[in-house]
Write a protein that holds these residues in place. Structure first.
Motif, PDB file in Angstrom:
ATOM      1  N   SER A 128       0.700  -1.071  -0.018  1.00 60.83           N
ATOM      2  CA  SER A 128      -0.043  -0.056   0.016  1.00 60.83           C
ATOM      3  C   SER A 128       0.749   1.286   0.079  1.00 60.83           C
ATOM      4  O   SER A 128       1.954   1.110   0.504  1.00 60.83           O
ATOM      5  N   TYR A 129       0.356   2.393  -0.565  1.00 58.31           N
ATOM      6  CA  TYR A 129       1.034   3.686  -0.534  1.00 58.31           C
ATOM      7  C   TYR A 129       0.220   4.735   0.581  1.00 58.31           C
ATOM      8  O   TYR A 129       0.732   4.760   1.630  1.00 58.31           O
ATOM      9  N   ALA A 130      -0.802   5.228   0.235  1.00 56.91           N
ATOM     10  CA  ALA A 130      -1.670   5.888   1.080  1.00 56.91           C
ATOM     11  C   ALA A 130      -2.588   5.416   2.016  1.00 56.91           C
ATOM     12  O   ALA A 130      -3.054   6.114   2.827  1.00 56.91           O
ATOM     13  N   GLY A 131      -2.681   3.848   2.010  1.00 55.87           N
ATOM     14  CA  GLY A 131      -3.542   3.359   2.893  1.00 55.87           C
ATOM     15  C   GLY A 131      -4.469   2.611   1.993  1.00 55.87           C
ATOM     16  O   GLY A 131      -5.063   3.075   0.985  1.00 55.87           O
ATOM     17  N   ILE A 132      -4.745   1.183   2.280  1.00 52.49           N
ATOM     18  CA  ILE A 132      -5.607   0.535   1.504  1.00 52.49           C
ATOM     19  C   ILE A 132      -6.936   1.064   1.220  1.00 52.49           C
ATOM     20  O   ILE A 132      -7.662   1.025   0.008  1.00 52.49           O
ATOM     21  N   LYS A 133      -7.618   1.609   2.327  1.00 53.29           N
ATOM     22  CA  LYS A 133      -8.926   2.266   1.987  1.00 53.29           C
ATOM     23  C   LYS A 133      -8.893   3.311   1.025  1.00 53.29           C
ATOM     24  O   LYS A 133      -9.785   3.197   0.001  1.00 53.29           O
ATOM     25  N   GLU A 134      -8.156   4.252   1.300  1.00 52.85           N
ATOM     26  CA  GLU A 134      -7.869   5.474   0.475  1.00 52.85           C
ATOM     27  C   GLU A 134      -7.705   4.875  -1.225  1.00 52.85           C
ATOM     28  O   GLU A 134      -8.398   5.506  -1.996  1.00 52.85           O
ATOM     29  N   GLU A 135      -6.786   4.096  -1.283  1.00 53.32           N
ATOM     30  CA  GLU A 135      -6.569   3.350  -2.518  1.00 53.32           C
ATOM     31  C   GLU A 135      -7.710   2.625  -3.267  1.00 53.32           C
ATOM     32  O   GLU A 135      -7.844   2.929  -4.250  1.00 53.32           O
ATOM     33  N   HIS A 136      -8.216   1.894  -2.234  1.00 54.69           N
ATOM     34  CA  HIS A 136      -9.427   1.340  -2.920  1.00 54.69           C
ATOM     35  C   HIS A 136     -10.525   2.474  -3.250  1.00 54.69           C
ATOM     36  O   HIS A 136     -10.938   2.008  -4.380  1.00 54.69           O
ATOM     37  N   LEU A 137     -10.679   3.333  -2.601  1.00 56.31           N
ATOM     38  CA  LEU A 137     -11.895   4.303  -2.965  1.00 56.31           C
ATOM     39  C   LEU A 137     -11.474   5.016  -4.201  1.00 56.31           C
ATOM     40  O   LEU A 137     -12.108   5.396  -5.108  1.00 56.31           O
ATOM     41  N   THR A 138     -10.164   5.141  -4.358  1.00 56.06           N
ATOM     42  CA  THR A 138      -9.539   6.095  -5.510  1.00 56.06           C
ATOM     43  C   THR A 138      -9.869   5.137  -6.651  1.00 56.06           C
ATOM     44  O   THR A 138     -10.430   5.669  -7.893  1.00 56.06           O
ATOM     45  N   VAL A 139      -9.835   3.887  -6.603  1.00 59.52           N
ATOM     46  CA  VAL A 139     -10.113   3.060  -7.982  1.00 59.52           C
ATOM     47  C   VAL A 139     -11.547   2.963  -8.309  1.00 59.52           C
ATOM     48  O   VAL A 139     -12.065   3.075  -9.359  1.00 59.52           O
ATOM     49  N   ARG A 140     -12.246   2.833  -7.236  1.00 58.26           N
ATOM     50  CA  ARG A 140     -13.914   2.673  -7.493  1.00 58.26           C
ATOM     51  C   ARG A 140     -14.433   3.951  -7.943  1.00 58.26           C
ATOM     52  O   ARG A 140     -15.344   4.035  -8.772  1.00 58.26           O
ATOM     53  N   SER A 141     -13.917   5.218  -7.692  1.00 61.70           N
ATOM     54  CA  SER A 141     -14.557   6.214  -8.144  1.00 61.70           C
ATOM     55  C   SER A 141     -13.596   7.190  -9.043  1.00 61.70           C
ATOM     56  O   SER A 141     -14.076   7.967  -9.857  1.00 61.70           O
ATOM     57  N   GLY A 142     -12.269   6.614  -9.150  1.00 64.79           N
ATOM     58  CA  GLY A 142     -11.675   7.463 -10.220  1.00 64.79           C
ATOM     59  C   GLY A 142     -10.472   6.737 -10.958  1.00 64.79           C
ATOM     60  O   GLY A 142     -10.925   6.112 -11.574  1.00 64.79           O
ATOM     61  N   VAL A 143      -9.127   6.651 -10.864  1.00 63.03           N
ATOM     62  CA  VAL A 143      -8.461   5.895 -11.472  1.00 63.03           C
ATOM     63  C   VAL A 143      -7.225   5.644 -10.799  1.00 63.03           C
ATOM     64  O   VAL A 143      -6.532   6.666  -9.997  1.00 63.03           O
ATOM     65  N   GLY A 144      -6.684   4.260 -10.636  1.00 62.27           N
ATOM     66  CA  GLY A 144      -5.545   4.133  -9.870  1.00 62.27           C
ATOM     67  C   GLY A 144      -4.554   3.040 -10.814  1.00 62.27           C
ATOM     68  O   GLY A 144      -5.106   2.395 -11.684  1.00 62.27           O
ATOM     69  N   VAL A 145      -3.200   2.901 -10.605  1.00 61.61           N
ATOM     70  CA  VAL A 145      -2.335   2.035 -11.262  1.00 61.61           C
ATOM     71  C   VAL A 145      -1.533   1.071 -10.448  1.00 61.61           C
ATOM     72  O   VAL A 145      -1.114   1.381  -9.035  1.00 61.61           O
ATOM     73  N   PHE A 146      -1.889  -0.084 -10.909  1.00 59.81           N
ATOM     74  CA  PHE A 146      -1.055  -1.220  -9.994  1.00 59.81           C
ATOM     75  C   PHE A 146      -0.129  -1.771 -10.577  1.00 59.81           C
ATOM     76  O   PHE A 146      -0.345  -1.849 -12.053  1.00 59.81           O
ATOM     77  N   ASP A 147       1.203  -1.783 -10.267  1.00 60.83           N
ATOM     78  CA  ASP A 147       2.381  -2.575 -10.902  1.00 60.83           C
ATOM     79  C   ASP A 147       2.002  -4.134 -10.520  1.00 60.83           C
ATOM     80  O   ASP A 147       2.152  -4.779  -9.403  1.00 60.83           O
ATOM     81  N   VAL A 148       1.574  -4.767 -11.371  1.00 58.33           N
ATOM     82  CA  VAL A 148       1.458  -6.232 -11.657  1.00 58.33           C
ATOM     83  C   VAL A 148       2.287  -7.134 -12.267  1.00 58.33           C
ATOM     84  O   VAL A 148       1.908  -8.187 -13.008  1.00 58.33           O
ATOM     85  N   SER A 149       3.580  -6.602 -12.464  1.00 58.78           N
ATOM     86  CA  SER A 149       4.487  -7.186 -13.405  1.00 58.78           C
ATOM     87  C   SER A 149       4.886  -8.610 -12.882  1.00 58.78           C
ATOM     88  O   SER A 149       5.850  -9.368 -13.325  1.00 58.78           O
ATOM     89  N   HIS A 150       4.701  -8.967 -11.661  1.00 58.84           N
ATOM     90  CA  HIS A 150       4.997 -10.092 -11.046  1.00 58.84           C
ATOM     91  C   HIS A 150       4.216 -11.194 -11.800  1.00 58.84           C
ATOM     92  O   HIS A 150       4.541 -12.612 -11.707  1.00 58.84           O
ATOM     93  N   MET A 151       3.224 -11.071 -12.398  1.00 56.86           N
ATOM     94  CA  MET A 151       2.200 -12.152 -13.154  1.00 56.86           C
ATOM     95  C   MET A 151       3.185 -12.787 -14.246  1.00 56.86           C
ATOM     96  O   MET A 151       4.047 -12.313 -14.336  1.00 56.86           O
ATOM     97  N   GLY A 152       2.660 -14.143 -14.346  1.00 55.33           N
ATOM     98  CA  GLY A 152       3.495 -14.789 -15.421  1.00 55.33           C
ATOM     99  C   GLY A 152       2.889 -14.665 -16.851  1.00 55.33           C
ATOM    100  O   GLY A 152       1.678 -14.417 -16.857  1.00 55.33           O
ATOM    101  N   GLU A 153       3.753 -14.816 -17.785  1.00 56.42           N
ATOM    102  CA  GLU A 153       3.208 -14.828 -19.129  1.00 56.42           C
ATOM    103  C   GLU A 153       3.969 -15.970 -19.952  1.00 56.42           C
ATOM    104  O   GLU A 153       5.191 -15.965 -20.041  1.00 56.42           O
ATOM    105  N   PHE A 154       3.141 -16.788 -20.600  1.00 59.06           N
ATOM    106  CA  PHE A 154       3.419 -17.614 -21.485  1.00 59.06           C
ATOM    107  C   PHE A 154       2.916 -17.446 -22.927  1.00 59.06           C
ATOM    108  O   PHE A 154       1.807 -17.386 -23.028  1.00 59.06           O
ATOM    109  N   ILE A 155       3.548 -17.723 -24.081  1.00 61.00           N
ATOM    110  CA  ILE A 155       3.150 -17.678 -25.479  1.00 61.00           C
ATOM    111  C   ILE A 155       3.092 -19.132 -25.729  1.00 61.00           C
ATOM    112  O   ILE A 155       4.311 -19.762 -25.638  1.00 61.00           O
ATOM    113  N   LEU A 156       2.199 -19.704 -26.433  1.00 58.20           N
ATOM    114  CA  LEU A 156       1.769 -20.847 -27.225  1.00 58.20           C
ATOM    115  C   LEU A 156       1.603 -20.649 -28.434  1.00 58.20           C
ATOM    116  O   LEU A 156       0.782 -19.810 -28.820  1.00 58.20           O
ATOM    117  N   LYS A 157       2.352 -21.500 -29.078  1.00 59.37           N
ATOM    118  CA  LYS A 157       2.233 -20.820 -30.856  1.00 59.37           C
ATOM    119  C   LYS A 157       2.315 -22.183 -31.470  1.00 59.37           C
ATOM    120  O   LYS A 157       3.150 -23.246 -31.198  1.00 59.37           O
TER     121      LYS A 157
END
Lengths: 369, 129
Positions: free
Chosen positions: A28-57
């Motif tokens: 968290s940055y400003a606090g979970i509650k505040e961040e949560h409400l920012t996303v519900r009513s405005g716009v927020g940015v998550f770094d979710v670069s930890h997610m995995g990506e595979f290409i199947l071809k």
């Protein structure tokens, strides 16, 4: 512990950092509650670069994915995204994931290409599982360590980001994506997906463009009050929507049928791993079901707490819980015996010997007003 | 982060302010910051003598639940009305003013010699830094 290319930026912003799936991530940055409400009513940015990506071809990419996942990937057109899961051969779930059907450009006529986006904690397990079932010579590329991902979520996301691309963002339909230039970065995947129920986009770039993407997005979103959001609010946002979290609500011991994921389990699509078992579960019902519940109290249910009937007999277990920042009361999910799974059924949560009443609730908990 | 010199501290991140035979108890700035947004405080020990080191209540944050431990043996006299459900119902005061408005309970000290076993501000600061 691994870092994302943005770890230093998070630390400089004063984020509370913690290890998650082997990565040093902002909780968290400003606090979970505040961040949560920012996303519900405005716009927020998550770094979710930890997610995995595979290409199947390859020629048999569709066939392979059709066999190892529950949803019907044969219906997925280029530019569309599908939520699905991989059964583990014993009815449990290896992982839940998103599948992107990539554009056909550069492919031979009989080839297909897909991007699979998997949970960070399962990258290795998923890779091994898919490899083990790849008898059809499908080319597999693990791009996890070189893929950066920002989730830019909230009702103002499209407007806040529009200056960064020629693609008309408000015309990108939910669960579709485009490849294009975004924030000056070519070959970016702009996907109208997310894990918040607040709308918005997920933007995939190569790791060496991630800092540029982050900075440009914040510059563009300044007038819209854009804020960084940590994994803490990601969890409360998804829970308000009743979205499952792998490792909490679903895992190698839970079936998609009992987890309420029947809608991504297409039993008539043809053979796939565990399809006979799921057919019988669908026909005969399962002994337990994943339900949402809300508490008539102020205590907050947590993963692992027991669920009982009025007499204190165990009928299940809590898998996720929080105080809902949007609704202001405690909510949770958990498995209960099926006779307790109907909406409004009274159930009890055991807080270390103290039983508090809860009621089974239809999901999602939060609906846009 | 501040750890006022006039307070005593515990390894469990409570602070205690001694006023004669009485004391006020809360959680430290470090503790509130670790917990994040606090949404509820439950204290069901008012009127009871609670031993040093025993649980006197529970604190609920959005992310996690934490027990509250008694720094010294004493009788729990009251729960801060401003944060209690029956009163002001503003547990976020513990986040915004942990050493002031966000105090949690007032106690009557049973044995003042136990005060010697508590940490001073420097020792506590060394513990969390």
């Amino acid at each position: 512990m691994k870092n994302t290319p943005l770890t230093d930026i998070h630390i400089n912003l004063g984020a509370k950092m913690a290890e998650f799936a082997g990565y040093n991530m902002p909780i968290s940055y400003a606090g979970i509650k505040e961040e949560h409400l920012t996303v519900r009513s405005g716009v927020g940015v998550f770094d979710v670069s930890h997610m995995g990506e595979f290409i199947l071809k390859g020629k048999n990419a569709t066939r392979l994915i059709q066999n190892i996942t529950t949803n019907d990937v044969s219906t997925l057109e280029p530019g569309h995204v599908q939520y699905t899961c991989m059964p583990n051969g014993n009815g449990g779930i290896v992982d839940d994931l998103l599948i992107y059907r990539l554009p056909n450009d550069g492919l031979a006529e009989d080839e297909q290409a897909y991007l699979l986006v998997v949970n960070a904690s399962n990258i290795e397990k998923d890779w091994n599982w898919i490899s083990q079932h790849n008898h059809l010579d499908v080319e597999m590329i693990n791009t996890s360590d070189n893929t950066g991902l920002l989730a830019i979520q909230g009702p103002k996301a499209a407007e806040a980001l529009q200056s960064l691309t020629d693609i008309k963002l408000n015309e990108v339909k939910y669960y579709t994506f485009l490849k294009g230039t975004f924030a000056g970065i070519p070959d970016t995947i702009i996907s109208a997906t997310g894990y918040t129920g607040a709308g918005g986009f997920e933007i995939y770039v190569s790791n060496d463009h991630l800092v540029q993407l982050w900075n440009t997005v914040f510059e563009a979103g300044k007038d819209y009050g854009i804020q960084p959001i940590g994994l803490g609010a990601r969890d409360t946002l998804r829970l308000e929507m009743g979205f499952c979290l792998y490792g909490n609500d679903i895992d190698d011991t839970t079936s998609p049928i009992e987890a309420g994921l029947g809608w991504i389990t297409k039993l008539n699509k043809g053979e796939f791993i565990d399809c006979e078992l799921y057919k019988s579960q669908k026909e005969n019902g399962t002994a337990r079901k994943l339900v949402g519940f809300k508490l008539d109290d102020r205590r907050v249910p947590r993963h692992g707490y027991l669920i009982t009937d009025a007499d204190g007999n165990k009928i299940g277990e809590v898998t996720s819980g929080t105080q809902s920042p949007s609704l202001g009361y405690p909510i949770g999910m958990g498995y209960v015996q099926k006779e307790f799974s109907k909406a409004d059924t009274p159930i009890f949560i055991d807080f270390n010997g103290k039983r508090l009443q809860a009621a089974v609730t239809k999901l999602p908990f939060y609906k846009e007003s | 982060m501040t750890f006022p010199a006039e307070l005593k501290y515990t390894q469990e991140h409570e602070w205690i302010r001694i006023e004669g035979d009485f004391a006020f108890i809360g959680i430290t700035e470090f503790a509130q910051s670790e917990l994040g947004d606090i949404v509820y405080v439950e204290v069901e020990t008012v009127g009871e003598v609670v031993n040093s080191g025993d649980v006197f209540g529970t604190i609920e944050a959005v992310k996690t639940t934490s027990d509250l431990f008694m720094p010294i043996t004493g009788e729990v006299l009251e729960l801060n009305e401003a944060i209690s459900e029956a009163g002001g119902d503003d547990p976020a005061l513990i986040n915004s003013d942990p050493y002031g408005e966000g105090w949690i309970i007032k106690v009557k000290i049973s044995d003042k010699s136990e005060i010697d076993g508590l940490l001073d501000a420097d020792a506590y600061a060394a513990l969390v830094n």
